[in-house]
Design an enzyme around this catalytic site. Structure first.
Site, mmCIF file in Angstrom:
data_model
loop_
_atom_site.group_PDB
_atom_site.id
_atom_site.type_symbol
_atom_site.label_atom_id
_atom_site.label_comp_id
_atom_site.label_asym_id
_atom_site.label_seq_id
_atom_site.Cartn_x
_atom_site.Cartn_y
_atom_site.Cartn_z
ATOM 1 N N SER A 10 -0.748 11.136 2.228
ATOM 2 C CA SER A 10 -0.904 9.874 1.490
ATOM 3 C C SER A 10 -1.836 10.004 0.289
ATOM 4 O O SER A 10 -2.842 9.302 0.164
ATOM 5 C CB SER A 10 -1.411 8.773 2.434
ATOM 6 O OG SER A 10 -1.039 7.498 1.946
ATOM 7 N N GLY B 205 0.811 -1.200 0.000
ATOM 8 C CA GLY B 205 0.000 0.000 0.000
ATOM 9 C C GLY B 205 0.852 1.260 0.000
ATOM 10 O O GLY B 205 1.931 1.319 -0.591
ATOM 11 N N SER B 206 0.374 2.258 0.724
ATOM 12 C CA SER B 206 1.013 3.577 0.671
ATOM 13 C C SER B 206 2.387 3.621 1.305
ATOM 14 O O SER B 206 3.121 4.605 1.092
ATOM 15 C CB SER B 206 0.109 4.616 1.334
ATOM 16 O OG SER B 206 -1.071 4.796 0.572
ATOM 17 N N THR B 207 2.789 2.613 2.078
ATOM 18 C CA THR B 207 4.157 2.621 2.604
ATOM 19 C C THR B 207 5.171 2.546 1.470
ATOM 20 O O THR B 207 6.308 3.002 1.624
ATOM 21 C CB THR B 207 4.383 1.451 3.579
ATOM 22 O OG1 THR B 207 4.147 0.208 2.913
ATOM 23 C CG2 THR B 207 3.467 1.564 4.788
ATOM 24 N N LYS C 63 5.134 4.258 -1.108
ATOM 25 C CA LYS C 63 5.338 5.602 -1.668
ATOM 26 C C LYS C 63 6.702 6.176 -1.287
ATOM 27 O O LYS C 63 7.211 7.072 -1.972
ATOM 28 C CB LYS C 63 4.218 6.530 -1.204
ATOM 29 C CG LYS C 63 2.860 6.164 -1.810
ATOM 30 C CD LYS C 63 1.721 6.969 -1.198
ATOM 31 C CE LYS C 63 0.380 6.526 -1.778
ATOM 32 N NZ LYS C 63 -0.772 7.188 -1.121
#
Length: 486
Positions: A273, A215-217, A219
């Site tokens: 995020s 997921g957004s980690t 990024k």
């Protein structure tokens, strides 16, 4: 008469030669085959005739040996078995060994040549030295904080020391007690079948062997790629990204869970995020640039050992532009182990350098004399030092005034990144909650710990799943324990 005696002597000599040849055949050429024959119990009897060496945490044993009085005499015991099972693994007279018990089996069982200054003497005497010990890098307080934080929910925690690669905690939940597999008999077989049939998979080491959409980690990886490639030169500049963002070559619109992402900068995209901004940045970096950046962090590496093997974290090398956009925000086919995402956080904390993670600091003889000590090695350089410094600032802002406020620790500098990863057919599954972070005491020269937490508990209410709500408090407890343990 003398002639017959002579012939008799010749015949006896021939029989003696034949006997010696047969002994040589059995002892030299076919000894390995006889030794590995399942019908030969001597090797198993010899293996368990003496107590096994111990696995140590903070210099104290978390394993032991019990005299069962059976033919296979000594059985393995475990102190706080479920707490340390992802570290120790099991040592079973029926099912073999796993994790540190397997990786350091030669030392623990007393068969490693390094346990004696005169290994040939033990070969001649058909004996062996006492089993040695494996001293792990795990810190008991950090391990307990991670285990208590998960509180039986499905998920995992991995914590590493950024400057060295030492694994400070490795927790998988739900867990199991390795003691139930130690011996022989119907009870052990029933326990093995029960554990393997359990839908919660307590024997699966989620920290090392399970891969999840990050997921957004992820990024953070995309941001590093963009800064290193010069695609983004000013993290505070608007990116001219619409909300929602049309995925390239499709009519599909990518939305944001956060508000205020229209034309947001990369700094704001990390802080709040924003999917749209980071997806567009990933497309601008391009497939080759994103693959190279992900692999510098450790993705697509099938050879990582700690010393137990670690599942390969994946970033596809052949994608369309719309798939690349989704991959750049940790979706599509992007998958990572919790240890891999701890390495991502550690790379930022350590100035861009990724240290090879390791779990066994040293092995010793039973009296404490050293056998081997682990080497601290650089695995890769994930990004330029200037990029790492900029990402540290962005991750600190996430915790101080962004989506990761639940990770804040008074008196410490904390950087983090939340993540909520969709999964299942049509994203119908309960989202996984992620949080990656690092922390250092104020005034300290280097961060003390980097952490990755994933919570996948299917019993949670869908609306309550978020990196900040479900995973960040666990990371905070782990980081606080690591800072206190120094």
């Amino acid at each position: 008469m003398i002639r017959y005696i002579r012939w008799c002597a010749y015949f006896c000599a021939l029989l003696l030669v034949a006997l010696l040849v047969n002994i040589a055949r059995v002892q030299v050429w076919e000894s390995a085959a006889y030794g590995s024959n399942p019908a030969n119990k001597r090797s198993a009897i010899e293996r368990y005739a003496e107590p096994r060496g111990d696995v140590l945490v903070d210099g104290r044993p978390v394993t032991g040996s019990r005299d069962s009085g059976q033919l296979l005499r000594y059985e393995r015991t475990y102190t706080d078995g479920p707490l340390y099972a992802p570290v120790t693994g099991f040592s079973s007279q029926t099912y073999g060994t796993s994790f540190v018990e397997r990786a350091e089996d030669a030392v623990l069982s007393g068969t490693d040549p390094g346990l004696s200054a005169f290994p040939l003497w033990y070969d001649l005497a058909r004996g062996r030295p006492a089993g040695g010990d494996a001293d792990t890098t795990v810190r008991a307080a950090v391990q307990r904080a991670a285990y208590a934080g998960l509180a039986g929910k499905r998920g995992a925690v991995a914590a590493v020391e950024p400057a060295t690669g030492k694994i400070l905690a490795l927790v998988s939940s739900p867990s199991y007690d390795p003691s139930v597999l130690s011996g022989t008999g119907a009870g052990v077989k029933e326990a093995w079948m029960r554990l393997n049939a359990d839908p919660a998979k307590p024997m699966l080491n989620r920290a090392l062997r399970e891969t999840y959409p990050p997921g957004s980690t992820f990024k953070i990886v995309t941001a590093a790629a963009a800064l290193d490639a010069g695609v983004v030169t000013d993290v505070d500049a608007p990116t001219e990204t619409p909300d929602p963002y049309p995925l390239p070559g499709t009519s599909t619109l990518l939305p944001n869970a956060a508000t205020g992402c229209q034309d947001a900068s990369m700094a704001e995209a990390v802080q709040w995020s924003c999917n749209t901004v980071m997806a567009k940045i990933g497309v601008r970096v391009g497939l080759r640039g994103m693959v190279e950046a992900a692999e510098r962090f450790g993705f697509n590496d099938e050879g990582l050992r700690v010393p137990a093997w670690v599942s390969r974290s994946n970033f596809d090398t052949d994608m369309s532009r719309d798939q690349l956009a989704l991959s750049s925000i940790g979706q599509f086919n992007t998958k990572a182990t919790p240890l891999q995402m701890a390495m991502v956080a550690a790379a930022v904390a350590n100035g861009g350098e990724v240290k090879t993670p390791y779990l066994v600091d040293r092995t010793t003889q039973d009296d404490g004399d050293p056998v081997r000590r682990a080497d601290q090695r650089t695995l890769t350089r994930a990004m330029n030092p200037a990029t790492a410094l900029r990402l540290q600032e962005l991750m600190v802002k996430v915790v101080e005034d962004g989506t990761g406020k639940n990770a804040a620790i008074p008196g410490a500098v904390v950087g983090g990144k939340t993540g909520t990863a969709q999964h299942g057919v049509g994203n119908a599954g309960t989202p996984y909650a992620w949080f990656i972070s690092w922390a250092k005491a104020r005034g300290a020269p280097l961060p003390a710990v980097a952490v990755a937490v994933v919570v996948e508990d299917a019993s949670a209410v869908r609306g309550d799943i978020s990196g900040n709500g479900a995973a960040a408090p666990i990371a905070r407890a782990v980081m606080r324990a690591a800072l206190s343990a120094r």
